[in-house]
Scaffold this motif. Sequence first.
Motif, PDB file in Angstrom:
ATOM      1  N   LEU A 195       0.835  -1.205   0.000  1.00 43.15           N
ATOM      2  CA  LEU A 195       0.000   0.000   0.000  1.00 43.15           C
ATOM      3  C   LEU A 195       0.867   1.252   0.000  1.00 43.15           C
ATOM      4  O   LEU A 195       0.528   2.256  -0.638  1.00 43.15           O
ATOM      5  CB  LEU A 195      -0.941   0.003   1.208  1.00 43.15           C
ATOM      6  N   ALA A 196       1.999   1.206   0.694  1.00 43.07           N
ATOM      7  CA  ALA A 196       2.920   2.348   0.699  1.00 43.07           C
ATOM      8  C   ALA A 196       3.479   2.600  -0.699  1.00 43.07           C
ATOM      9  O   ALA A 196       3.592   3.755  -1.142  1.00 43.07           O
ATOM     10  CB  ALA A 196       4.050   2.100   1.691  1.00 43.07           C
ATOM     11  N   ILE A 197       3.818   1.527  -1.412  1.00 46.46           N
ATOM     12  CA  ILE A 197       4.341   1.663  -2.783  1.00 46.46           C
ATOM     13  C   ILE A 197       3.255   2.203  -3.710  1.00 46.46           C
ATOM     14  O   ILE A 197       3.516   3.071  -4.553  1.00 46.46           O
ATOM     15  CB  ILE A 197       4.870   0.304  -3.284  1.00 46.46           C
ATOM     16  N   ILE A 198       2.029   1.696  -3.550  1.00 43.95           N
ATOM     17  CA  ILE A 198       0.900   2.200  -4.347  1.00 43.95           C
ATOM     18  C   ILE A 198       0.710   3.700  -4.091  1.00 43.95           C
ATOM     19  O   ILE A 198       0.488   4.483  -5.023  1.00 43.95           O
ATOM     20  CB  ILE A 198      -0.394   1.429  -3.998  1.00 43.95           C
ATOM     21  N   GLN A 199       0.819   4.106  -2.830  1.00 37.78           N
ATOM     22  CA  GLN A 199       0.654   5.514  -2.478  1.00 37.78           C
ATOM     23  C   GLN A 199       1.752   6.365  -3.108  1.00 37.78           C
ATOM     24  O   GLN A 199       1.489   7.470  -3.601  1.00 37.78           O
ATOM     25  CB  GLN A 199       0.674   5.660  -0.955  1.00 37.78           C
ATOM     26  N   LEU A 200       2.980   5.849  -3.114  1.00 44.96           N
ATOM     27  CA  LEU A 200       4.103   6.574  -3.716  1.00 44.96           C
ATOM     28  C   LEU A 200       3.898   6.735  -5.222  1.00 44.96           C
ATOM     29  O   LEU A 200       4.099   7.827  -5.780  1.00 44.96           O
ATOM     30  CB  LEU A 200       5.408   5.820  -3.435  1.00 44.96           C
ATOM     31  N   VAL A 201       3.483   5.667  -5.898  1.00 45.70           N
ATOM     32  CA  VAL A 201       3.258   5.710  -7.344  1.00 45.70           C
ATOM     33  C   VAL A 201       2.107   6.654  -7.678  1.00 45.70           C
ATOM     34  O   VAL A 201       2.198   7.462  -8.614  1.00 45.70           O
ATOM     35  CB  VAL A 201       2.970   4.295  -7.893  1.00 45.70           C
ATOM     36  N   CYS A 202       1.012   6.568  -6.917  1.00 44.62           N
ATOM     37  CA  CYS A 202      -0.147   7.441  -7.157  1.00 44.62           C
ATOM     38  C   CYS A 202       0.235   8.914  -6.980  1.00 44.62           C
ATOM     39  O   CYS A 202      -0.209   9.775  -7.754  1.00 44.62           O
ATOM     40  CB  CYS A 202      -1.278   7.088  -6.195  1.00 44.62           C
ATOM     41  N   GLY A 203       1.033   9.199  -5.968  1.00 46.77           N
ATOM     42  CA  GLY A 203       1.468  10.569  -5.742  1.00 46.77           C
ATOM     43  C   GLY A 203       2.240  11.127  -6.925  1.00 46.77           C
ATOM     44  O   GLY A 203       2.051  12.288  -7.318  1.00 46.77           O
ATOM     45  N   ASN A 204       3.103  10.304  -7.517  1.00 41.84           N
ATOM     46  CA  ASN A 204       3.877  10.734  -8.676  1.00 41.84           C
ATOM     47  C   ASN A 204       3.005  10.892  -9.919  1.00 41.84           C
ATOM     48  O   ASN A 204       3.158  11.851 -10.683  1.00 41.84           O
ATOM     49  CB  ASN A 204       5.010   9.752  -8.958  1.00 41.84           C
ATOM     50  N   LEU A 205       2.057   9.959 -10.107  1.00 39.83           N
ATOM     51  CA  LEU A 205       1.154  10.058 -11.252  1.00 39.83           C
ATOM     52  C   LEU A 205       0.275  11.305 -11.165  1.00 39.83           C
ATOM     53  O   LEU A 205       0.051  11.997 -12.165  1.00 39.83           O
ATOM     54  CB  LEU A 205       0.279   8.801 -11.338  1.00 39.83           C
ATOM     55  N   LEU A 206      -0.215  11.581  -9.962  1.00 35.80           N
ATOM     56  CA  LEU A 206      -1.025  12.790  -9.771  1.00 35.80           C
ATOM     57  C   LEU A 206      -0.215  14.061 -10.013  1.00 35.80           C
ATOM     58  O   LEU A 206      -0.750  15.065 -10.509  1.00 35.80           O
ATOM     59  CB  LEU A 206      -1.619  12.794  -8.355  1.00 35.80           C
ATOM     60  N   PHE A 207       1.068  14.027  -9.669  1.00 32.49           N
ATOM     61  CA  PHE A 207       1.922  15.193  -9.927  1.00 32.49           C
ATOM     62  C   PHE A 207       2.093  15.409 -11.427  1.00 32.49           C
ATOM     63  O   PHE A 207       2.063  16.548 -11.909  1.00 32.49           O
ATOM     64  CB  PHE A 207       3.280  15.008  -9.257  1.00 32.49           C
ATOM     65  N   LEU A 230      -5.503   1.684  10.648  1.00 26.12           N
ATOM     66  CA  LEU A 230      -5.061   2.764  11.529  1.00 26.12           C
ATOM     67  C   LEU A 230      -3.855   3.497  10.939  1.00 26.12           C
ATOM     68  O   LEU A 230      -3.738   4.721  11.066  1.00 26.12           O
ATOM     69  CB  LEU A 230      -4.737   2.214  12.914  1.00 26.12           C
ATOM     70  N   MET A 231      -2.969   2.763  10.288  1.00 26.04           N
ATOM     71  CA  MET A 231      -1.811   3.404   9.657  1.00 26.04           C
ATOM     72  C   MET A 231      -2.232   4.310   8.504  1.00 26.04           C
ATOM     73  O   MET A 231      -1.687   5.395   8.312  1.00 26.04           O
ATOM     74  CB  MET A 231      -0.842   2.336   9.134  1.00 26.04           C
ATOM     75  N   MET A 232      -3.202   3.840   7.717  1.00 30.00           N
ATOM     76  CA  MET A 232      -3.717   4.658   6.616  1.00 30.00           C
ATOM     77  C   MET A 232      -4.336   5.947   7.161  1.00 30.00           C
ATOM     78  O   MET A 232      -4.115   7.037   6.618  1.00 30.00           O
ATOM     79  CB  MET A 232      -4.755   3.856   5.840  1.00 30.00           C
ATOM     80  N   SER A 233      -5.095   5.835   8.239  1.00 30.57           N
ATOM     81  CA  SER A 233      -5.720   7.008   8.858  1.00 30.57           C
ATOM     82  C   SER A 233      -4.660   7.957   9.395  1.00 30.57           C
ATOM     83  O   SER A 233      -4.761   9.182   9.241  1.00 30.57           O
ATOM     84  CB  SER A 233      -6.654   6.562   9.987  1.00 30.57           C
ATOM     85  N   TRP A 234      -3.624   7.402  10.049  1.00 32.19           N
ATOM     86  CA  TRP A 234      -2.527   8.208  10.614  1.00 32.19           C
ATOM     87  C   TRP A 234      -1.795   8.950   9.497  1.00 32.19           C
ATOM     88  O   TRP A 234      -1.476  10.135   9.620  1.00 32.19           O
ATOM     89  CB  TRP A 234      -1.578   7.300  11.385  1.00 32.19           C
ATOM     90  N   SER A 235      -1.516   8.239   8.401  1.00 33.92           N
ATOM     91  CA  SER A 235      -0.786   8.828   7.279  1.00 33.92           C
ATOM     92  C   SER A 235      -1.541  10.004   6.680  1.00 33.92           C
ATOM     93  O   SER A 235      -0.964  11.072   6.419  1.00 33.92           O
ATOM     94  CB  SER A 235      -0.550   7.758   6.207  1.00 33.92           C
ATOM     95  N   MET A 236      -2.848   9.833   6.470  1.00 31.05           N
ATOM     96  CA  MET A 236      -3.650  10.906   5.889  1.00 31.05           C
ATOM     97  C   MET A 236      -3.756  12.095   6.828  1.00 31.05           C
ATOM     98  O   MET A 236      -3.653  13.247   6.405  1.00 31.05           O
ATOM     99  CB  MET A 236      -5.048  10.381   5.546  1.00 31.05           C
ATOM    100  N   MET A 246      -6.150   8.634  -2.269  1.00 33.60           N
ATOM    101  CA  MET A 246      -5.620   7.603  -1.378  1.00 33.60           C
ATOM    102  C   MET A 246      -6.688   7.084  -0.415  1.00 33.60           C
ATOM    103  O   MET A 246      -6.630   5.933   0.007  1.00 33.60           O
ATOM    104  CB  MET A 246      -4.423   8.140  -0.588  1.00 33.60           C
ATOM    105  N   LEU A 247      -7.661   7.920  -0.079  1.00 29.53           N
ATOM    106  CA  LEU A 247      -8.776   7.450   0.749  1.00 29.53           C
ATOM    107  C   LEU A 247      -9.560   6.376   0.001  1.00 29.53           C
ATOM    108  O   LEU A 247      -9.908   5.333   0.569  1.00 29.53           O
ATOM    109  CB  LEU A 247      -9.698   8.619   1.116  1.00 29.53           C
TER     110      LEU A 247
END
Length: 466
Positions: free
Chosen positions: A213-225, A411-417, A454-455
């Motif tokens: 999920l962390a890798i997916i979040q990193l890739v999504c962040g770059n694609l959105l940029f 809980l980690m996803m909630s904390w990260s957001m 990411m939500l």
Amino acid sequence: MLQTKMMARIKEPIQVKSLLILSMCSAYIVHYLTNSNIFDHFFVGLCIVVFLLSVSEAKRHLRFFSIGMFITGVIINVLKGTPIEGTTNGILANLPVISLVILVPLLTIPFKIGGYFDSIHFYMDKYSHQLKKIFGSISLFLFCLGPVFNVGTIRILHETIKDIKLAPVILGKSYLVGFSTVILWSPYFASVALVLYYLDVPILHYLPIGLPLAIIQLVCGNLLFWLWLKRNKLSDEVNHLESFHEKENVALEAFHRKKLVHLILLLICLLGLLFLFEFLTKWPMMFLVCSISIAYPVLWSLTTQKWTEFIDHFNIFKKFSVPLMNNEIVLFMSAGLFGNALTGTAASHGIKMLLNRTASISFLLFIIMIVSIVLVFTFIGVHQIVVVTALVTQMDPGMIGTRPEVLALLLMMSWSMSAVISPVNPINLLVSGLLEKSGFSVGIRWNGIFLLVMLIIGSTFVFLIH
């Protein structure tokens, strides 16, 4: 002469405080290894002294909030009929996390002495005229080194690349996209350590779902940029003349490439040691992280004959870093006492019933409720440690109908957001302070779409593995 004496007197309380804090962390390690209850009262007394010394230096709103939780926890324990035992267990509940937060920065010493940041700057400067590459490099750097350097990674990186003069919005997006991934997966980060500790989940059981999920979040962040660049009609090529190297120094690049490979191998080694020791010893992850944080820099400095440099950096760490841990100490200790005291009360029963009933109706609704609770409370100024501790101590995976690893990831996803969106969160505050922009702009205006995506993706991911 008089000014020198006055400065010396000012430094004395700081030195005593640092020694008491480090003694508390050392006592935790010794207490676990010996499994002796002889010094329990001394141990708790030391923790209370550190709490009192730290609470006076904590931020004002955190100070009153922590004192309120501490006193409330003691009162609840008195009403439950366990004034001494309950309070003692509560004070010590989050001590492993406190020790982790304080000791993990020691891991940065070998990296500082080794001169790896020069190599990072070399490649950042090389790609500075290509926005996609510089964004990817910054976010990947935070993804990899954030676990070791913690929040300090952002400050270190900013100091390293500030001469490149990138637009604040680009830095704000890349900093928060990159560091938000660390909160999801890193066993050296307090968020992961705390939740896995309470849910009794081994890191090897959590990593197969947390890291993807962390890798997916990193890739999504770059694609959105990239989409953001296209939508705003910005060229990927900027500052080309300033960053253009007329003659590439092949030997210099080979040197820096070798340094970065060495850096990656060191990071893999640190993570590998943690996984190996947890598998062989079955010791708690936080105890292992604290032990490695002490042992690795010491052994590295001895084997590389850098002991003098290590002592110099350790003294700087002791004088300037340790005394500034006031907010973390008072929050974690008071939240541990409050959460521990809450267990077994009518309020605890009500929270459990609400969580269980919501999960029985719809697990997707349960996911949305947990994320919403964390986001709302952190947005108005309540630290994640307080909200997450209150939730995780009332969660029973069996009653909710899922696995502990899934609850941990939720809980980690909630904390990260919440770390990104909350204008009073330390990560948001650090980035907005470095860029001299408001926390609202950095968190919501610049990264709001990223958080919304990411939500959706994170909730779907958690629901599917449920």
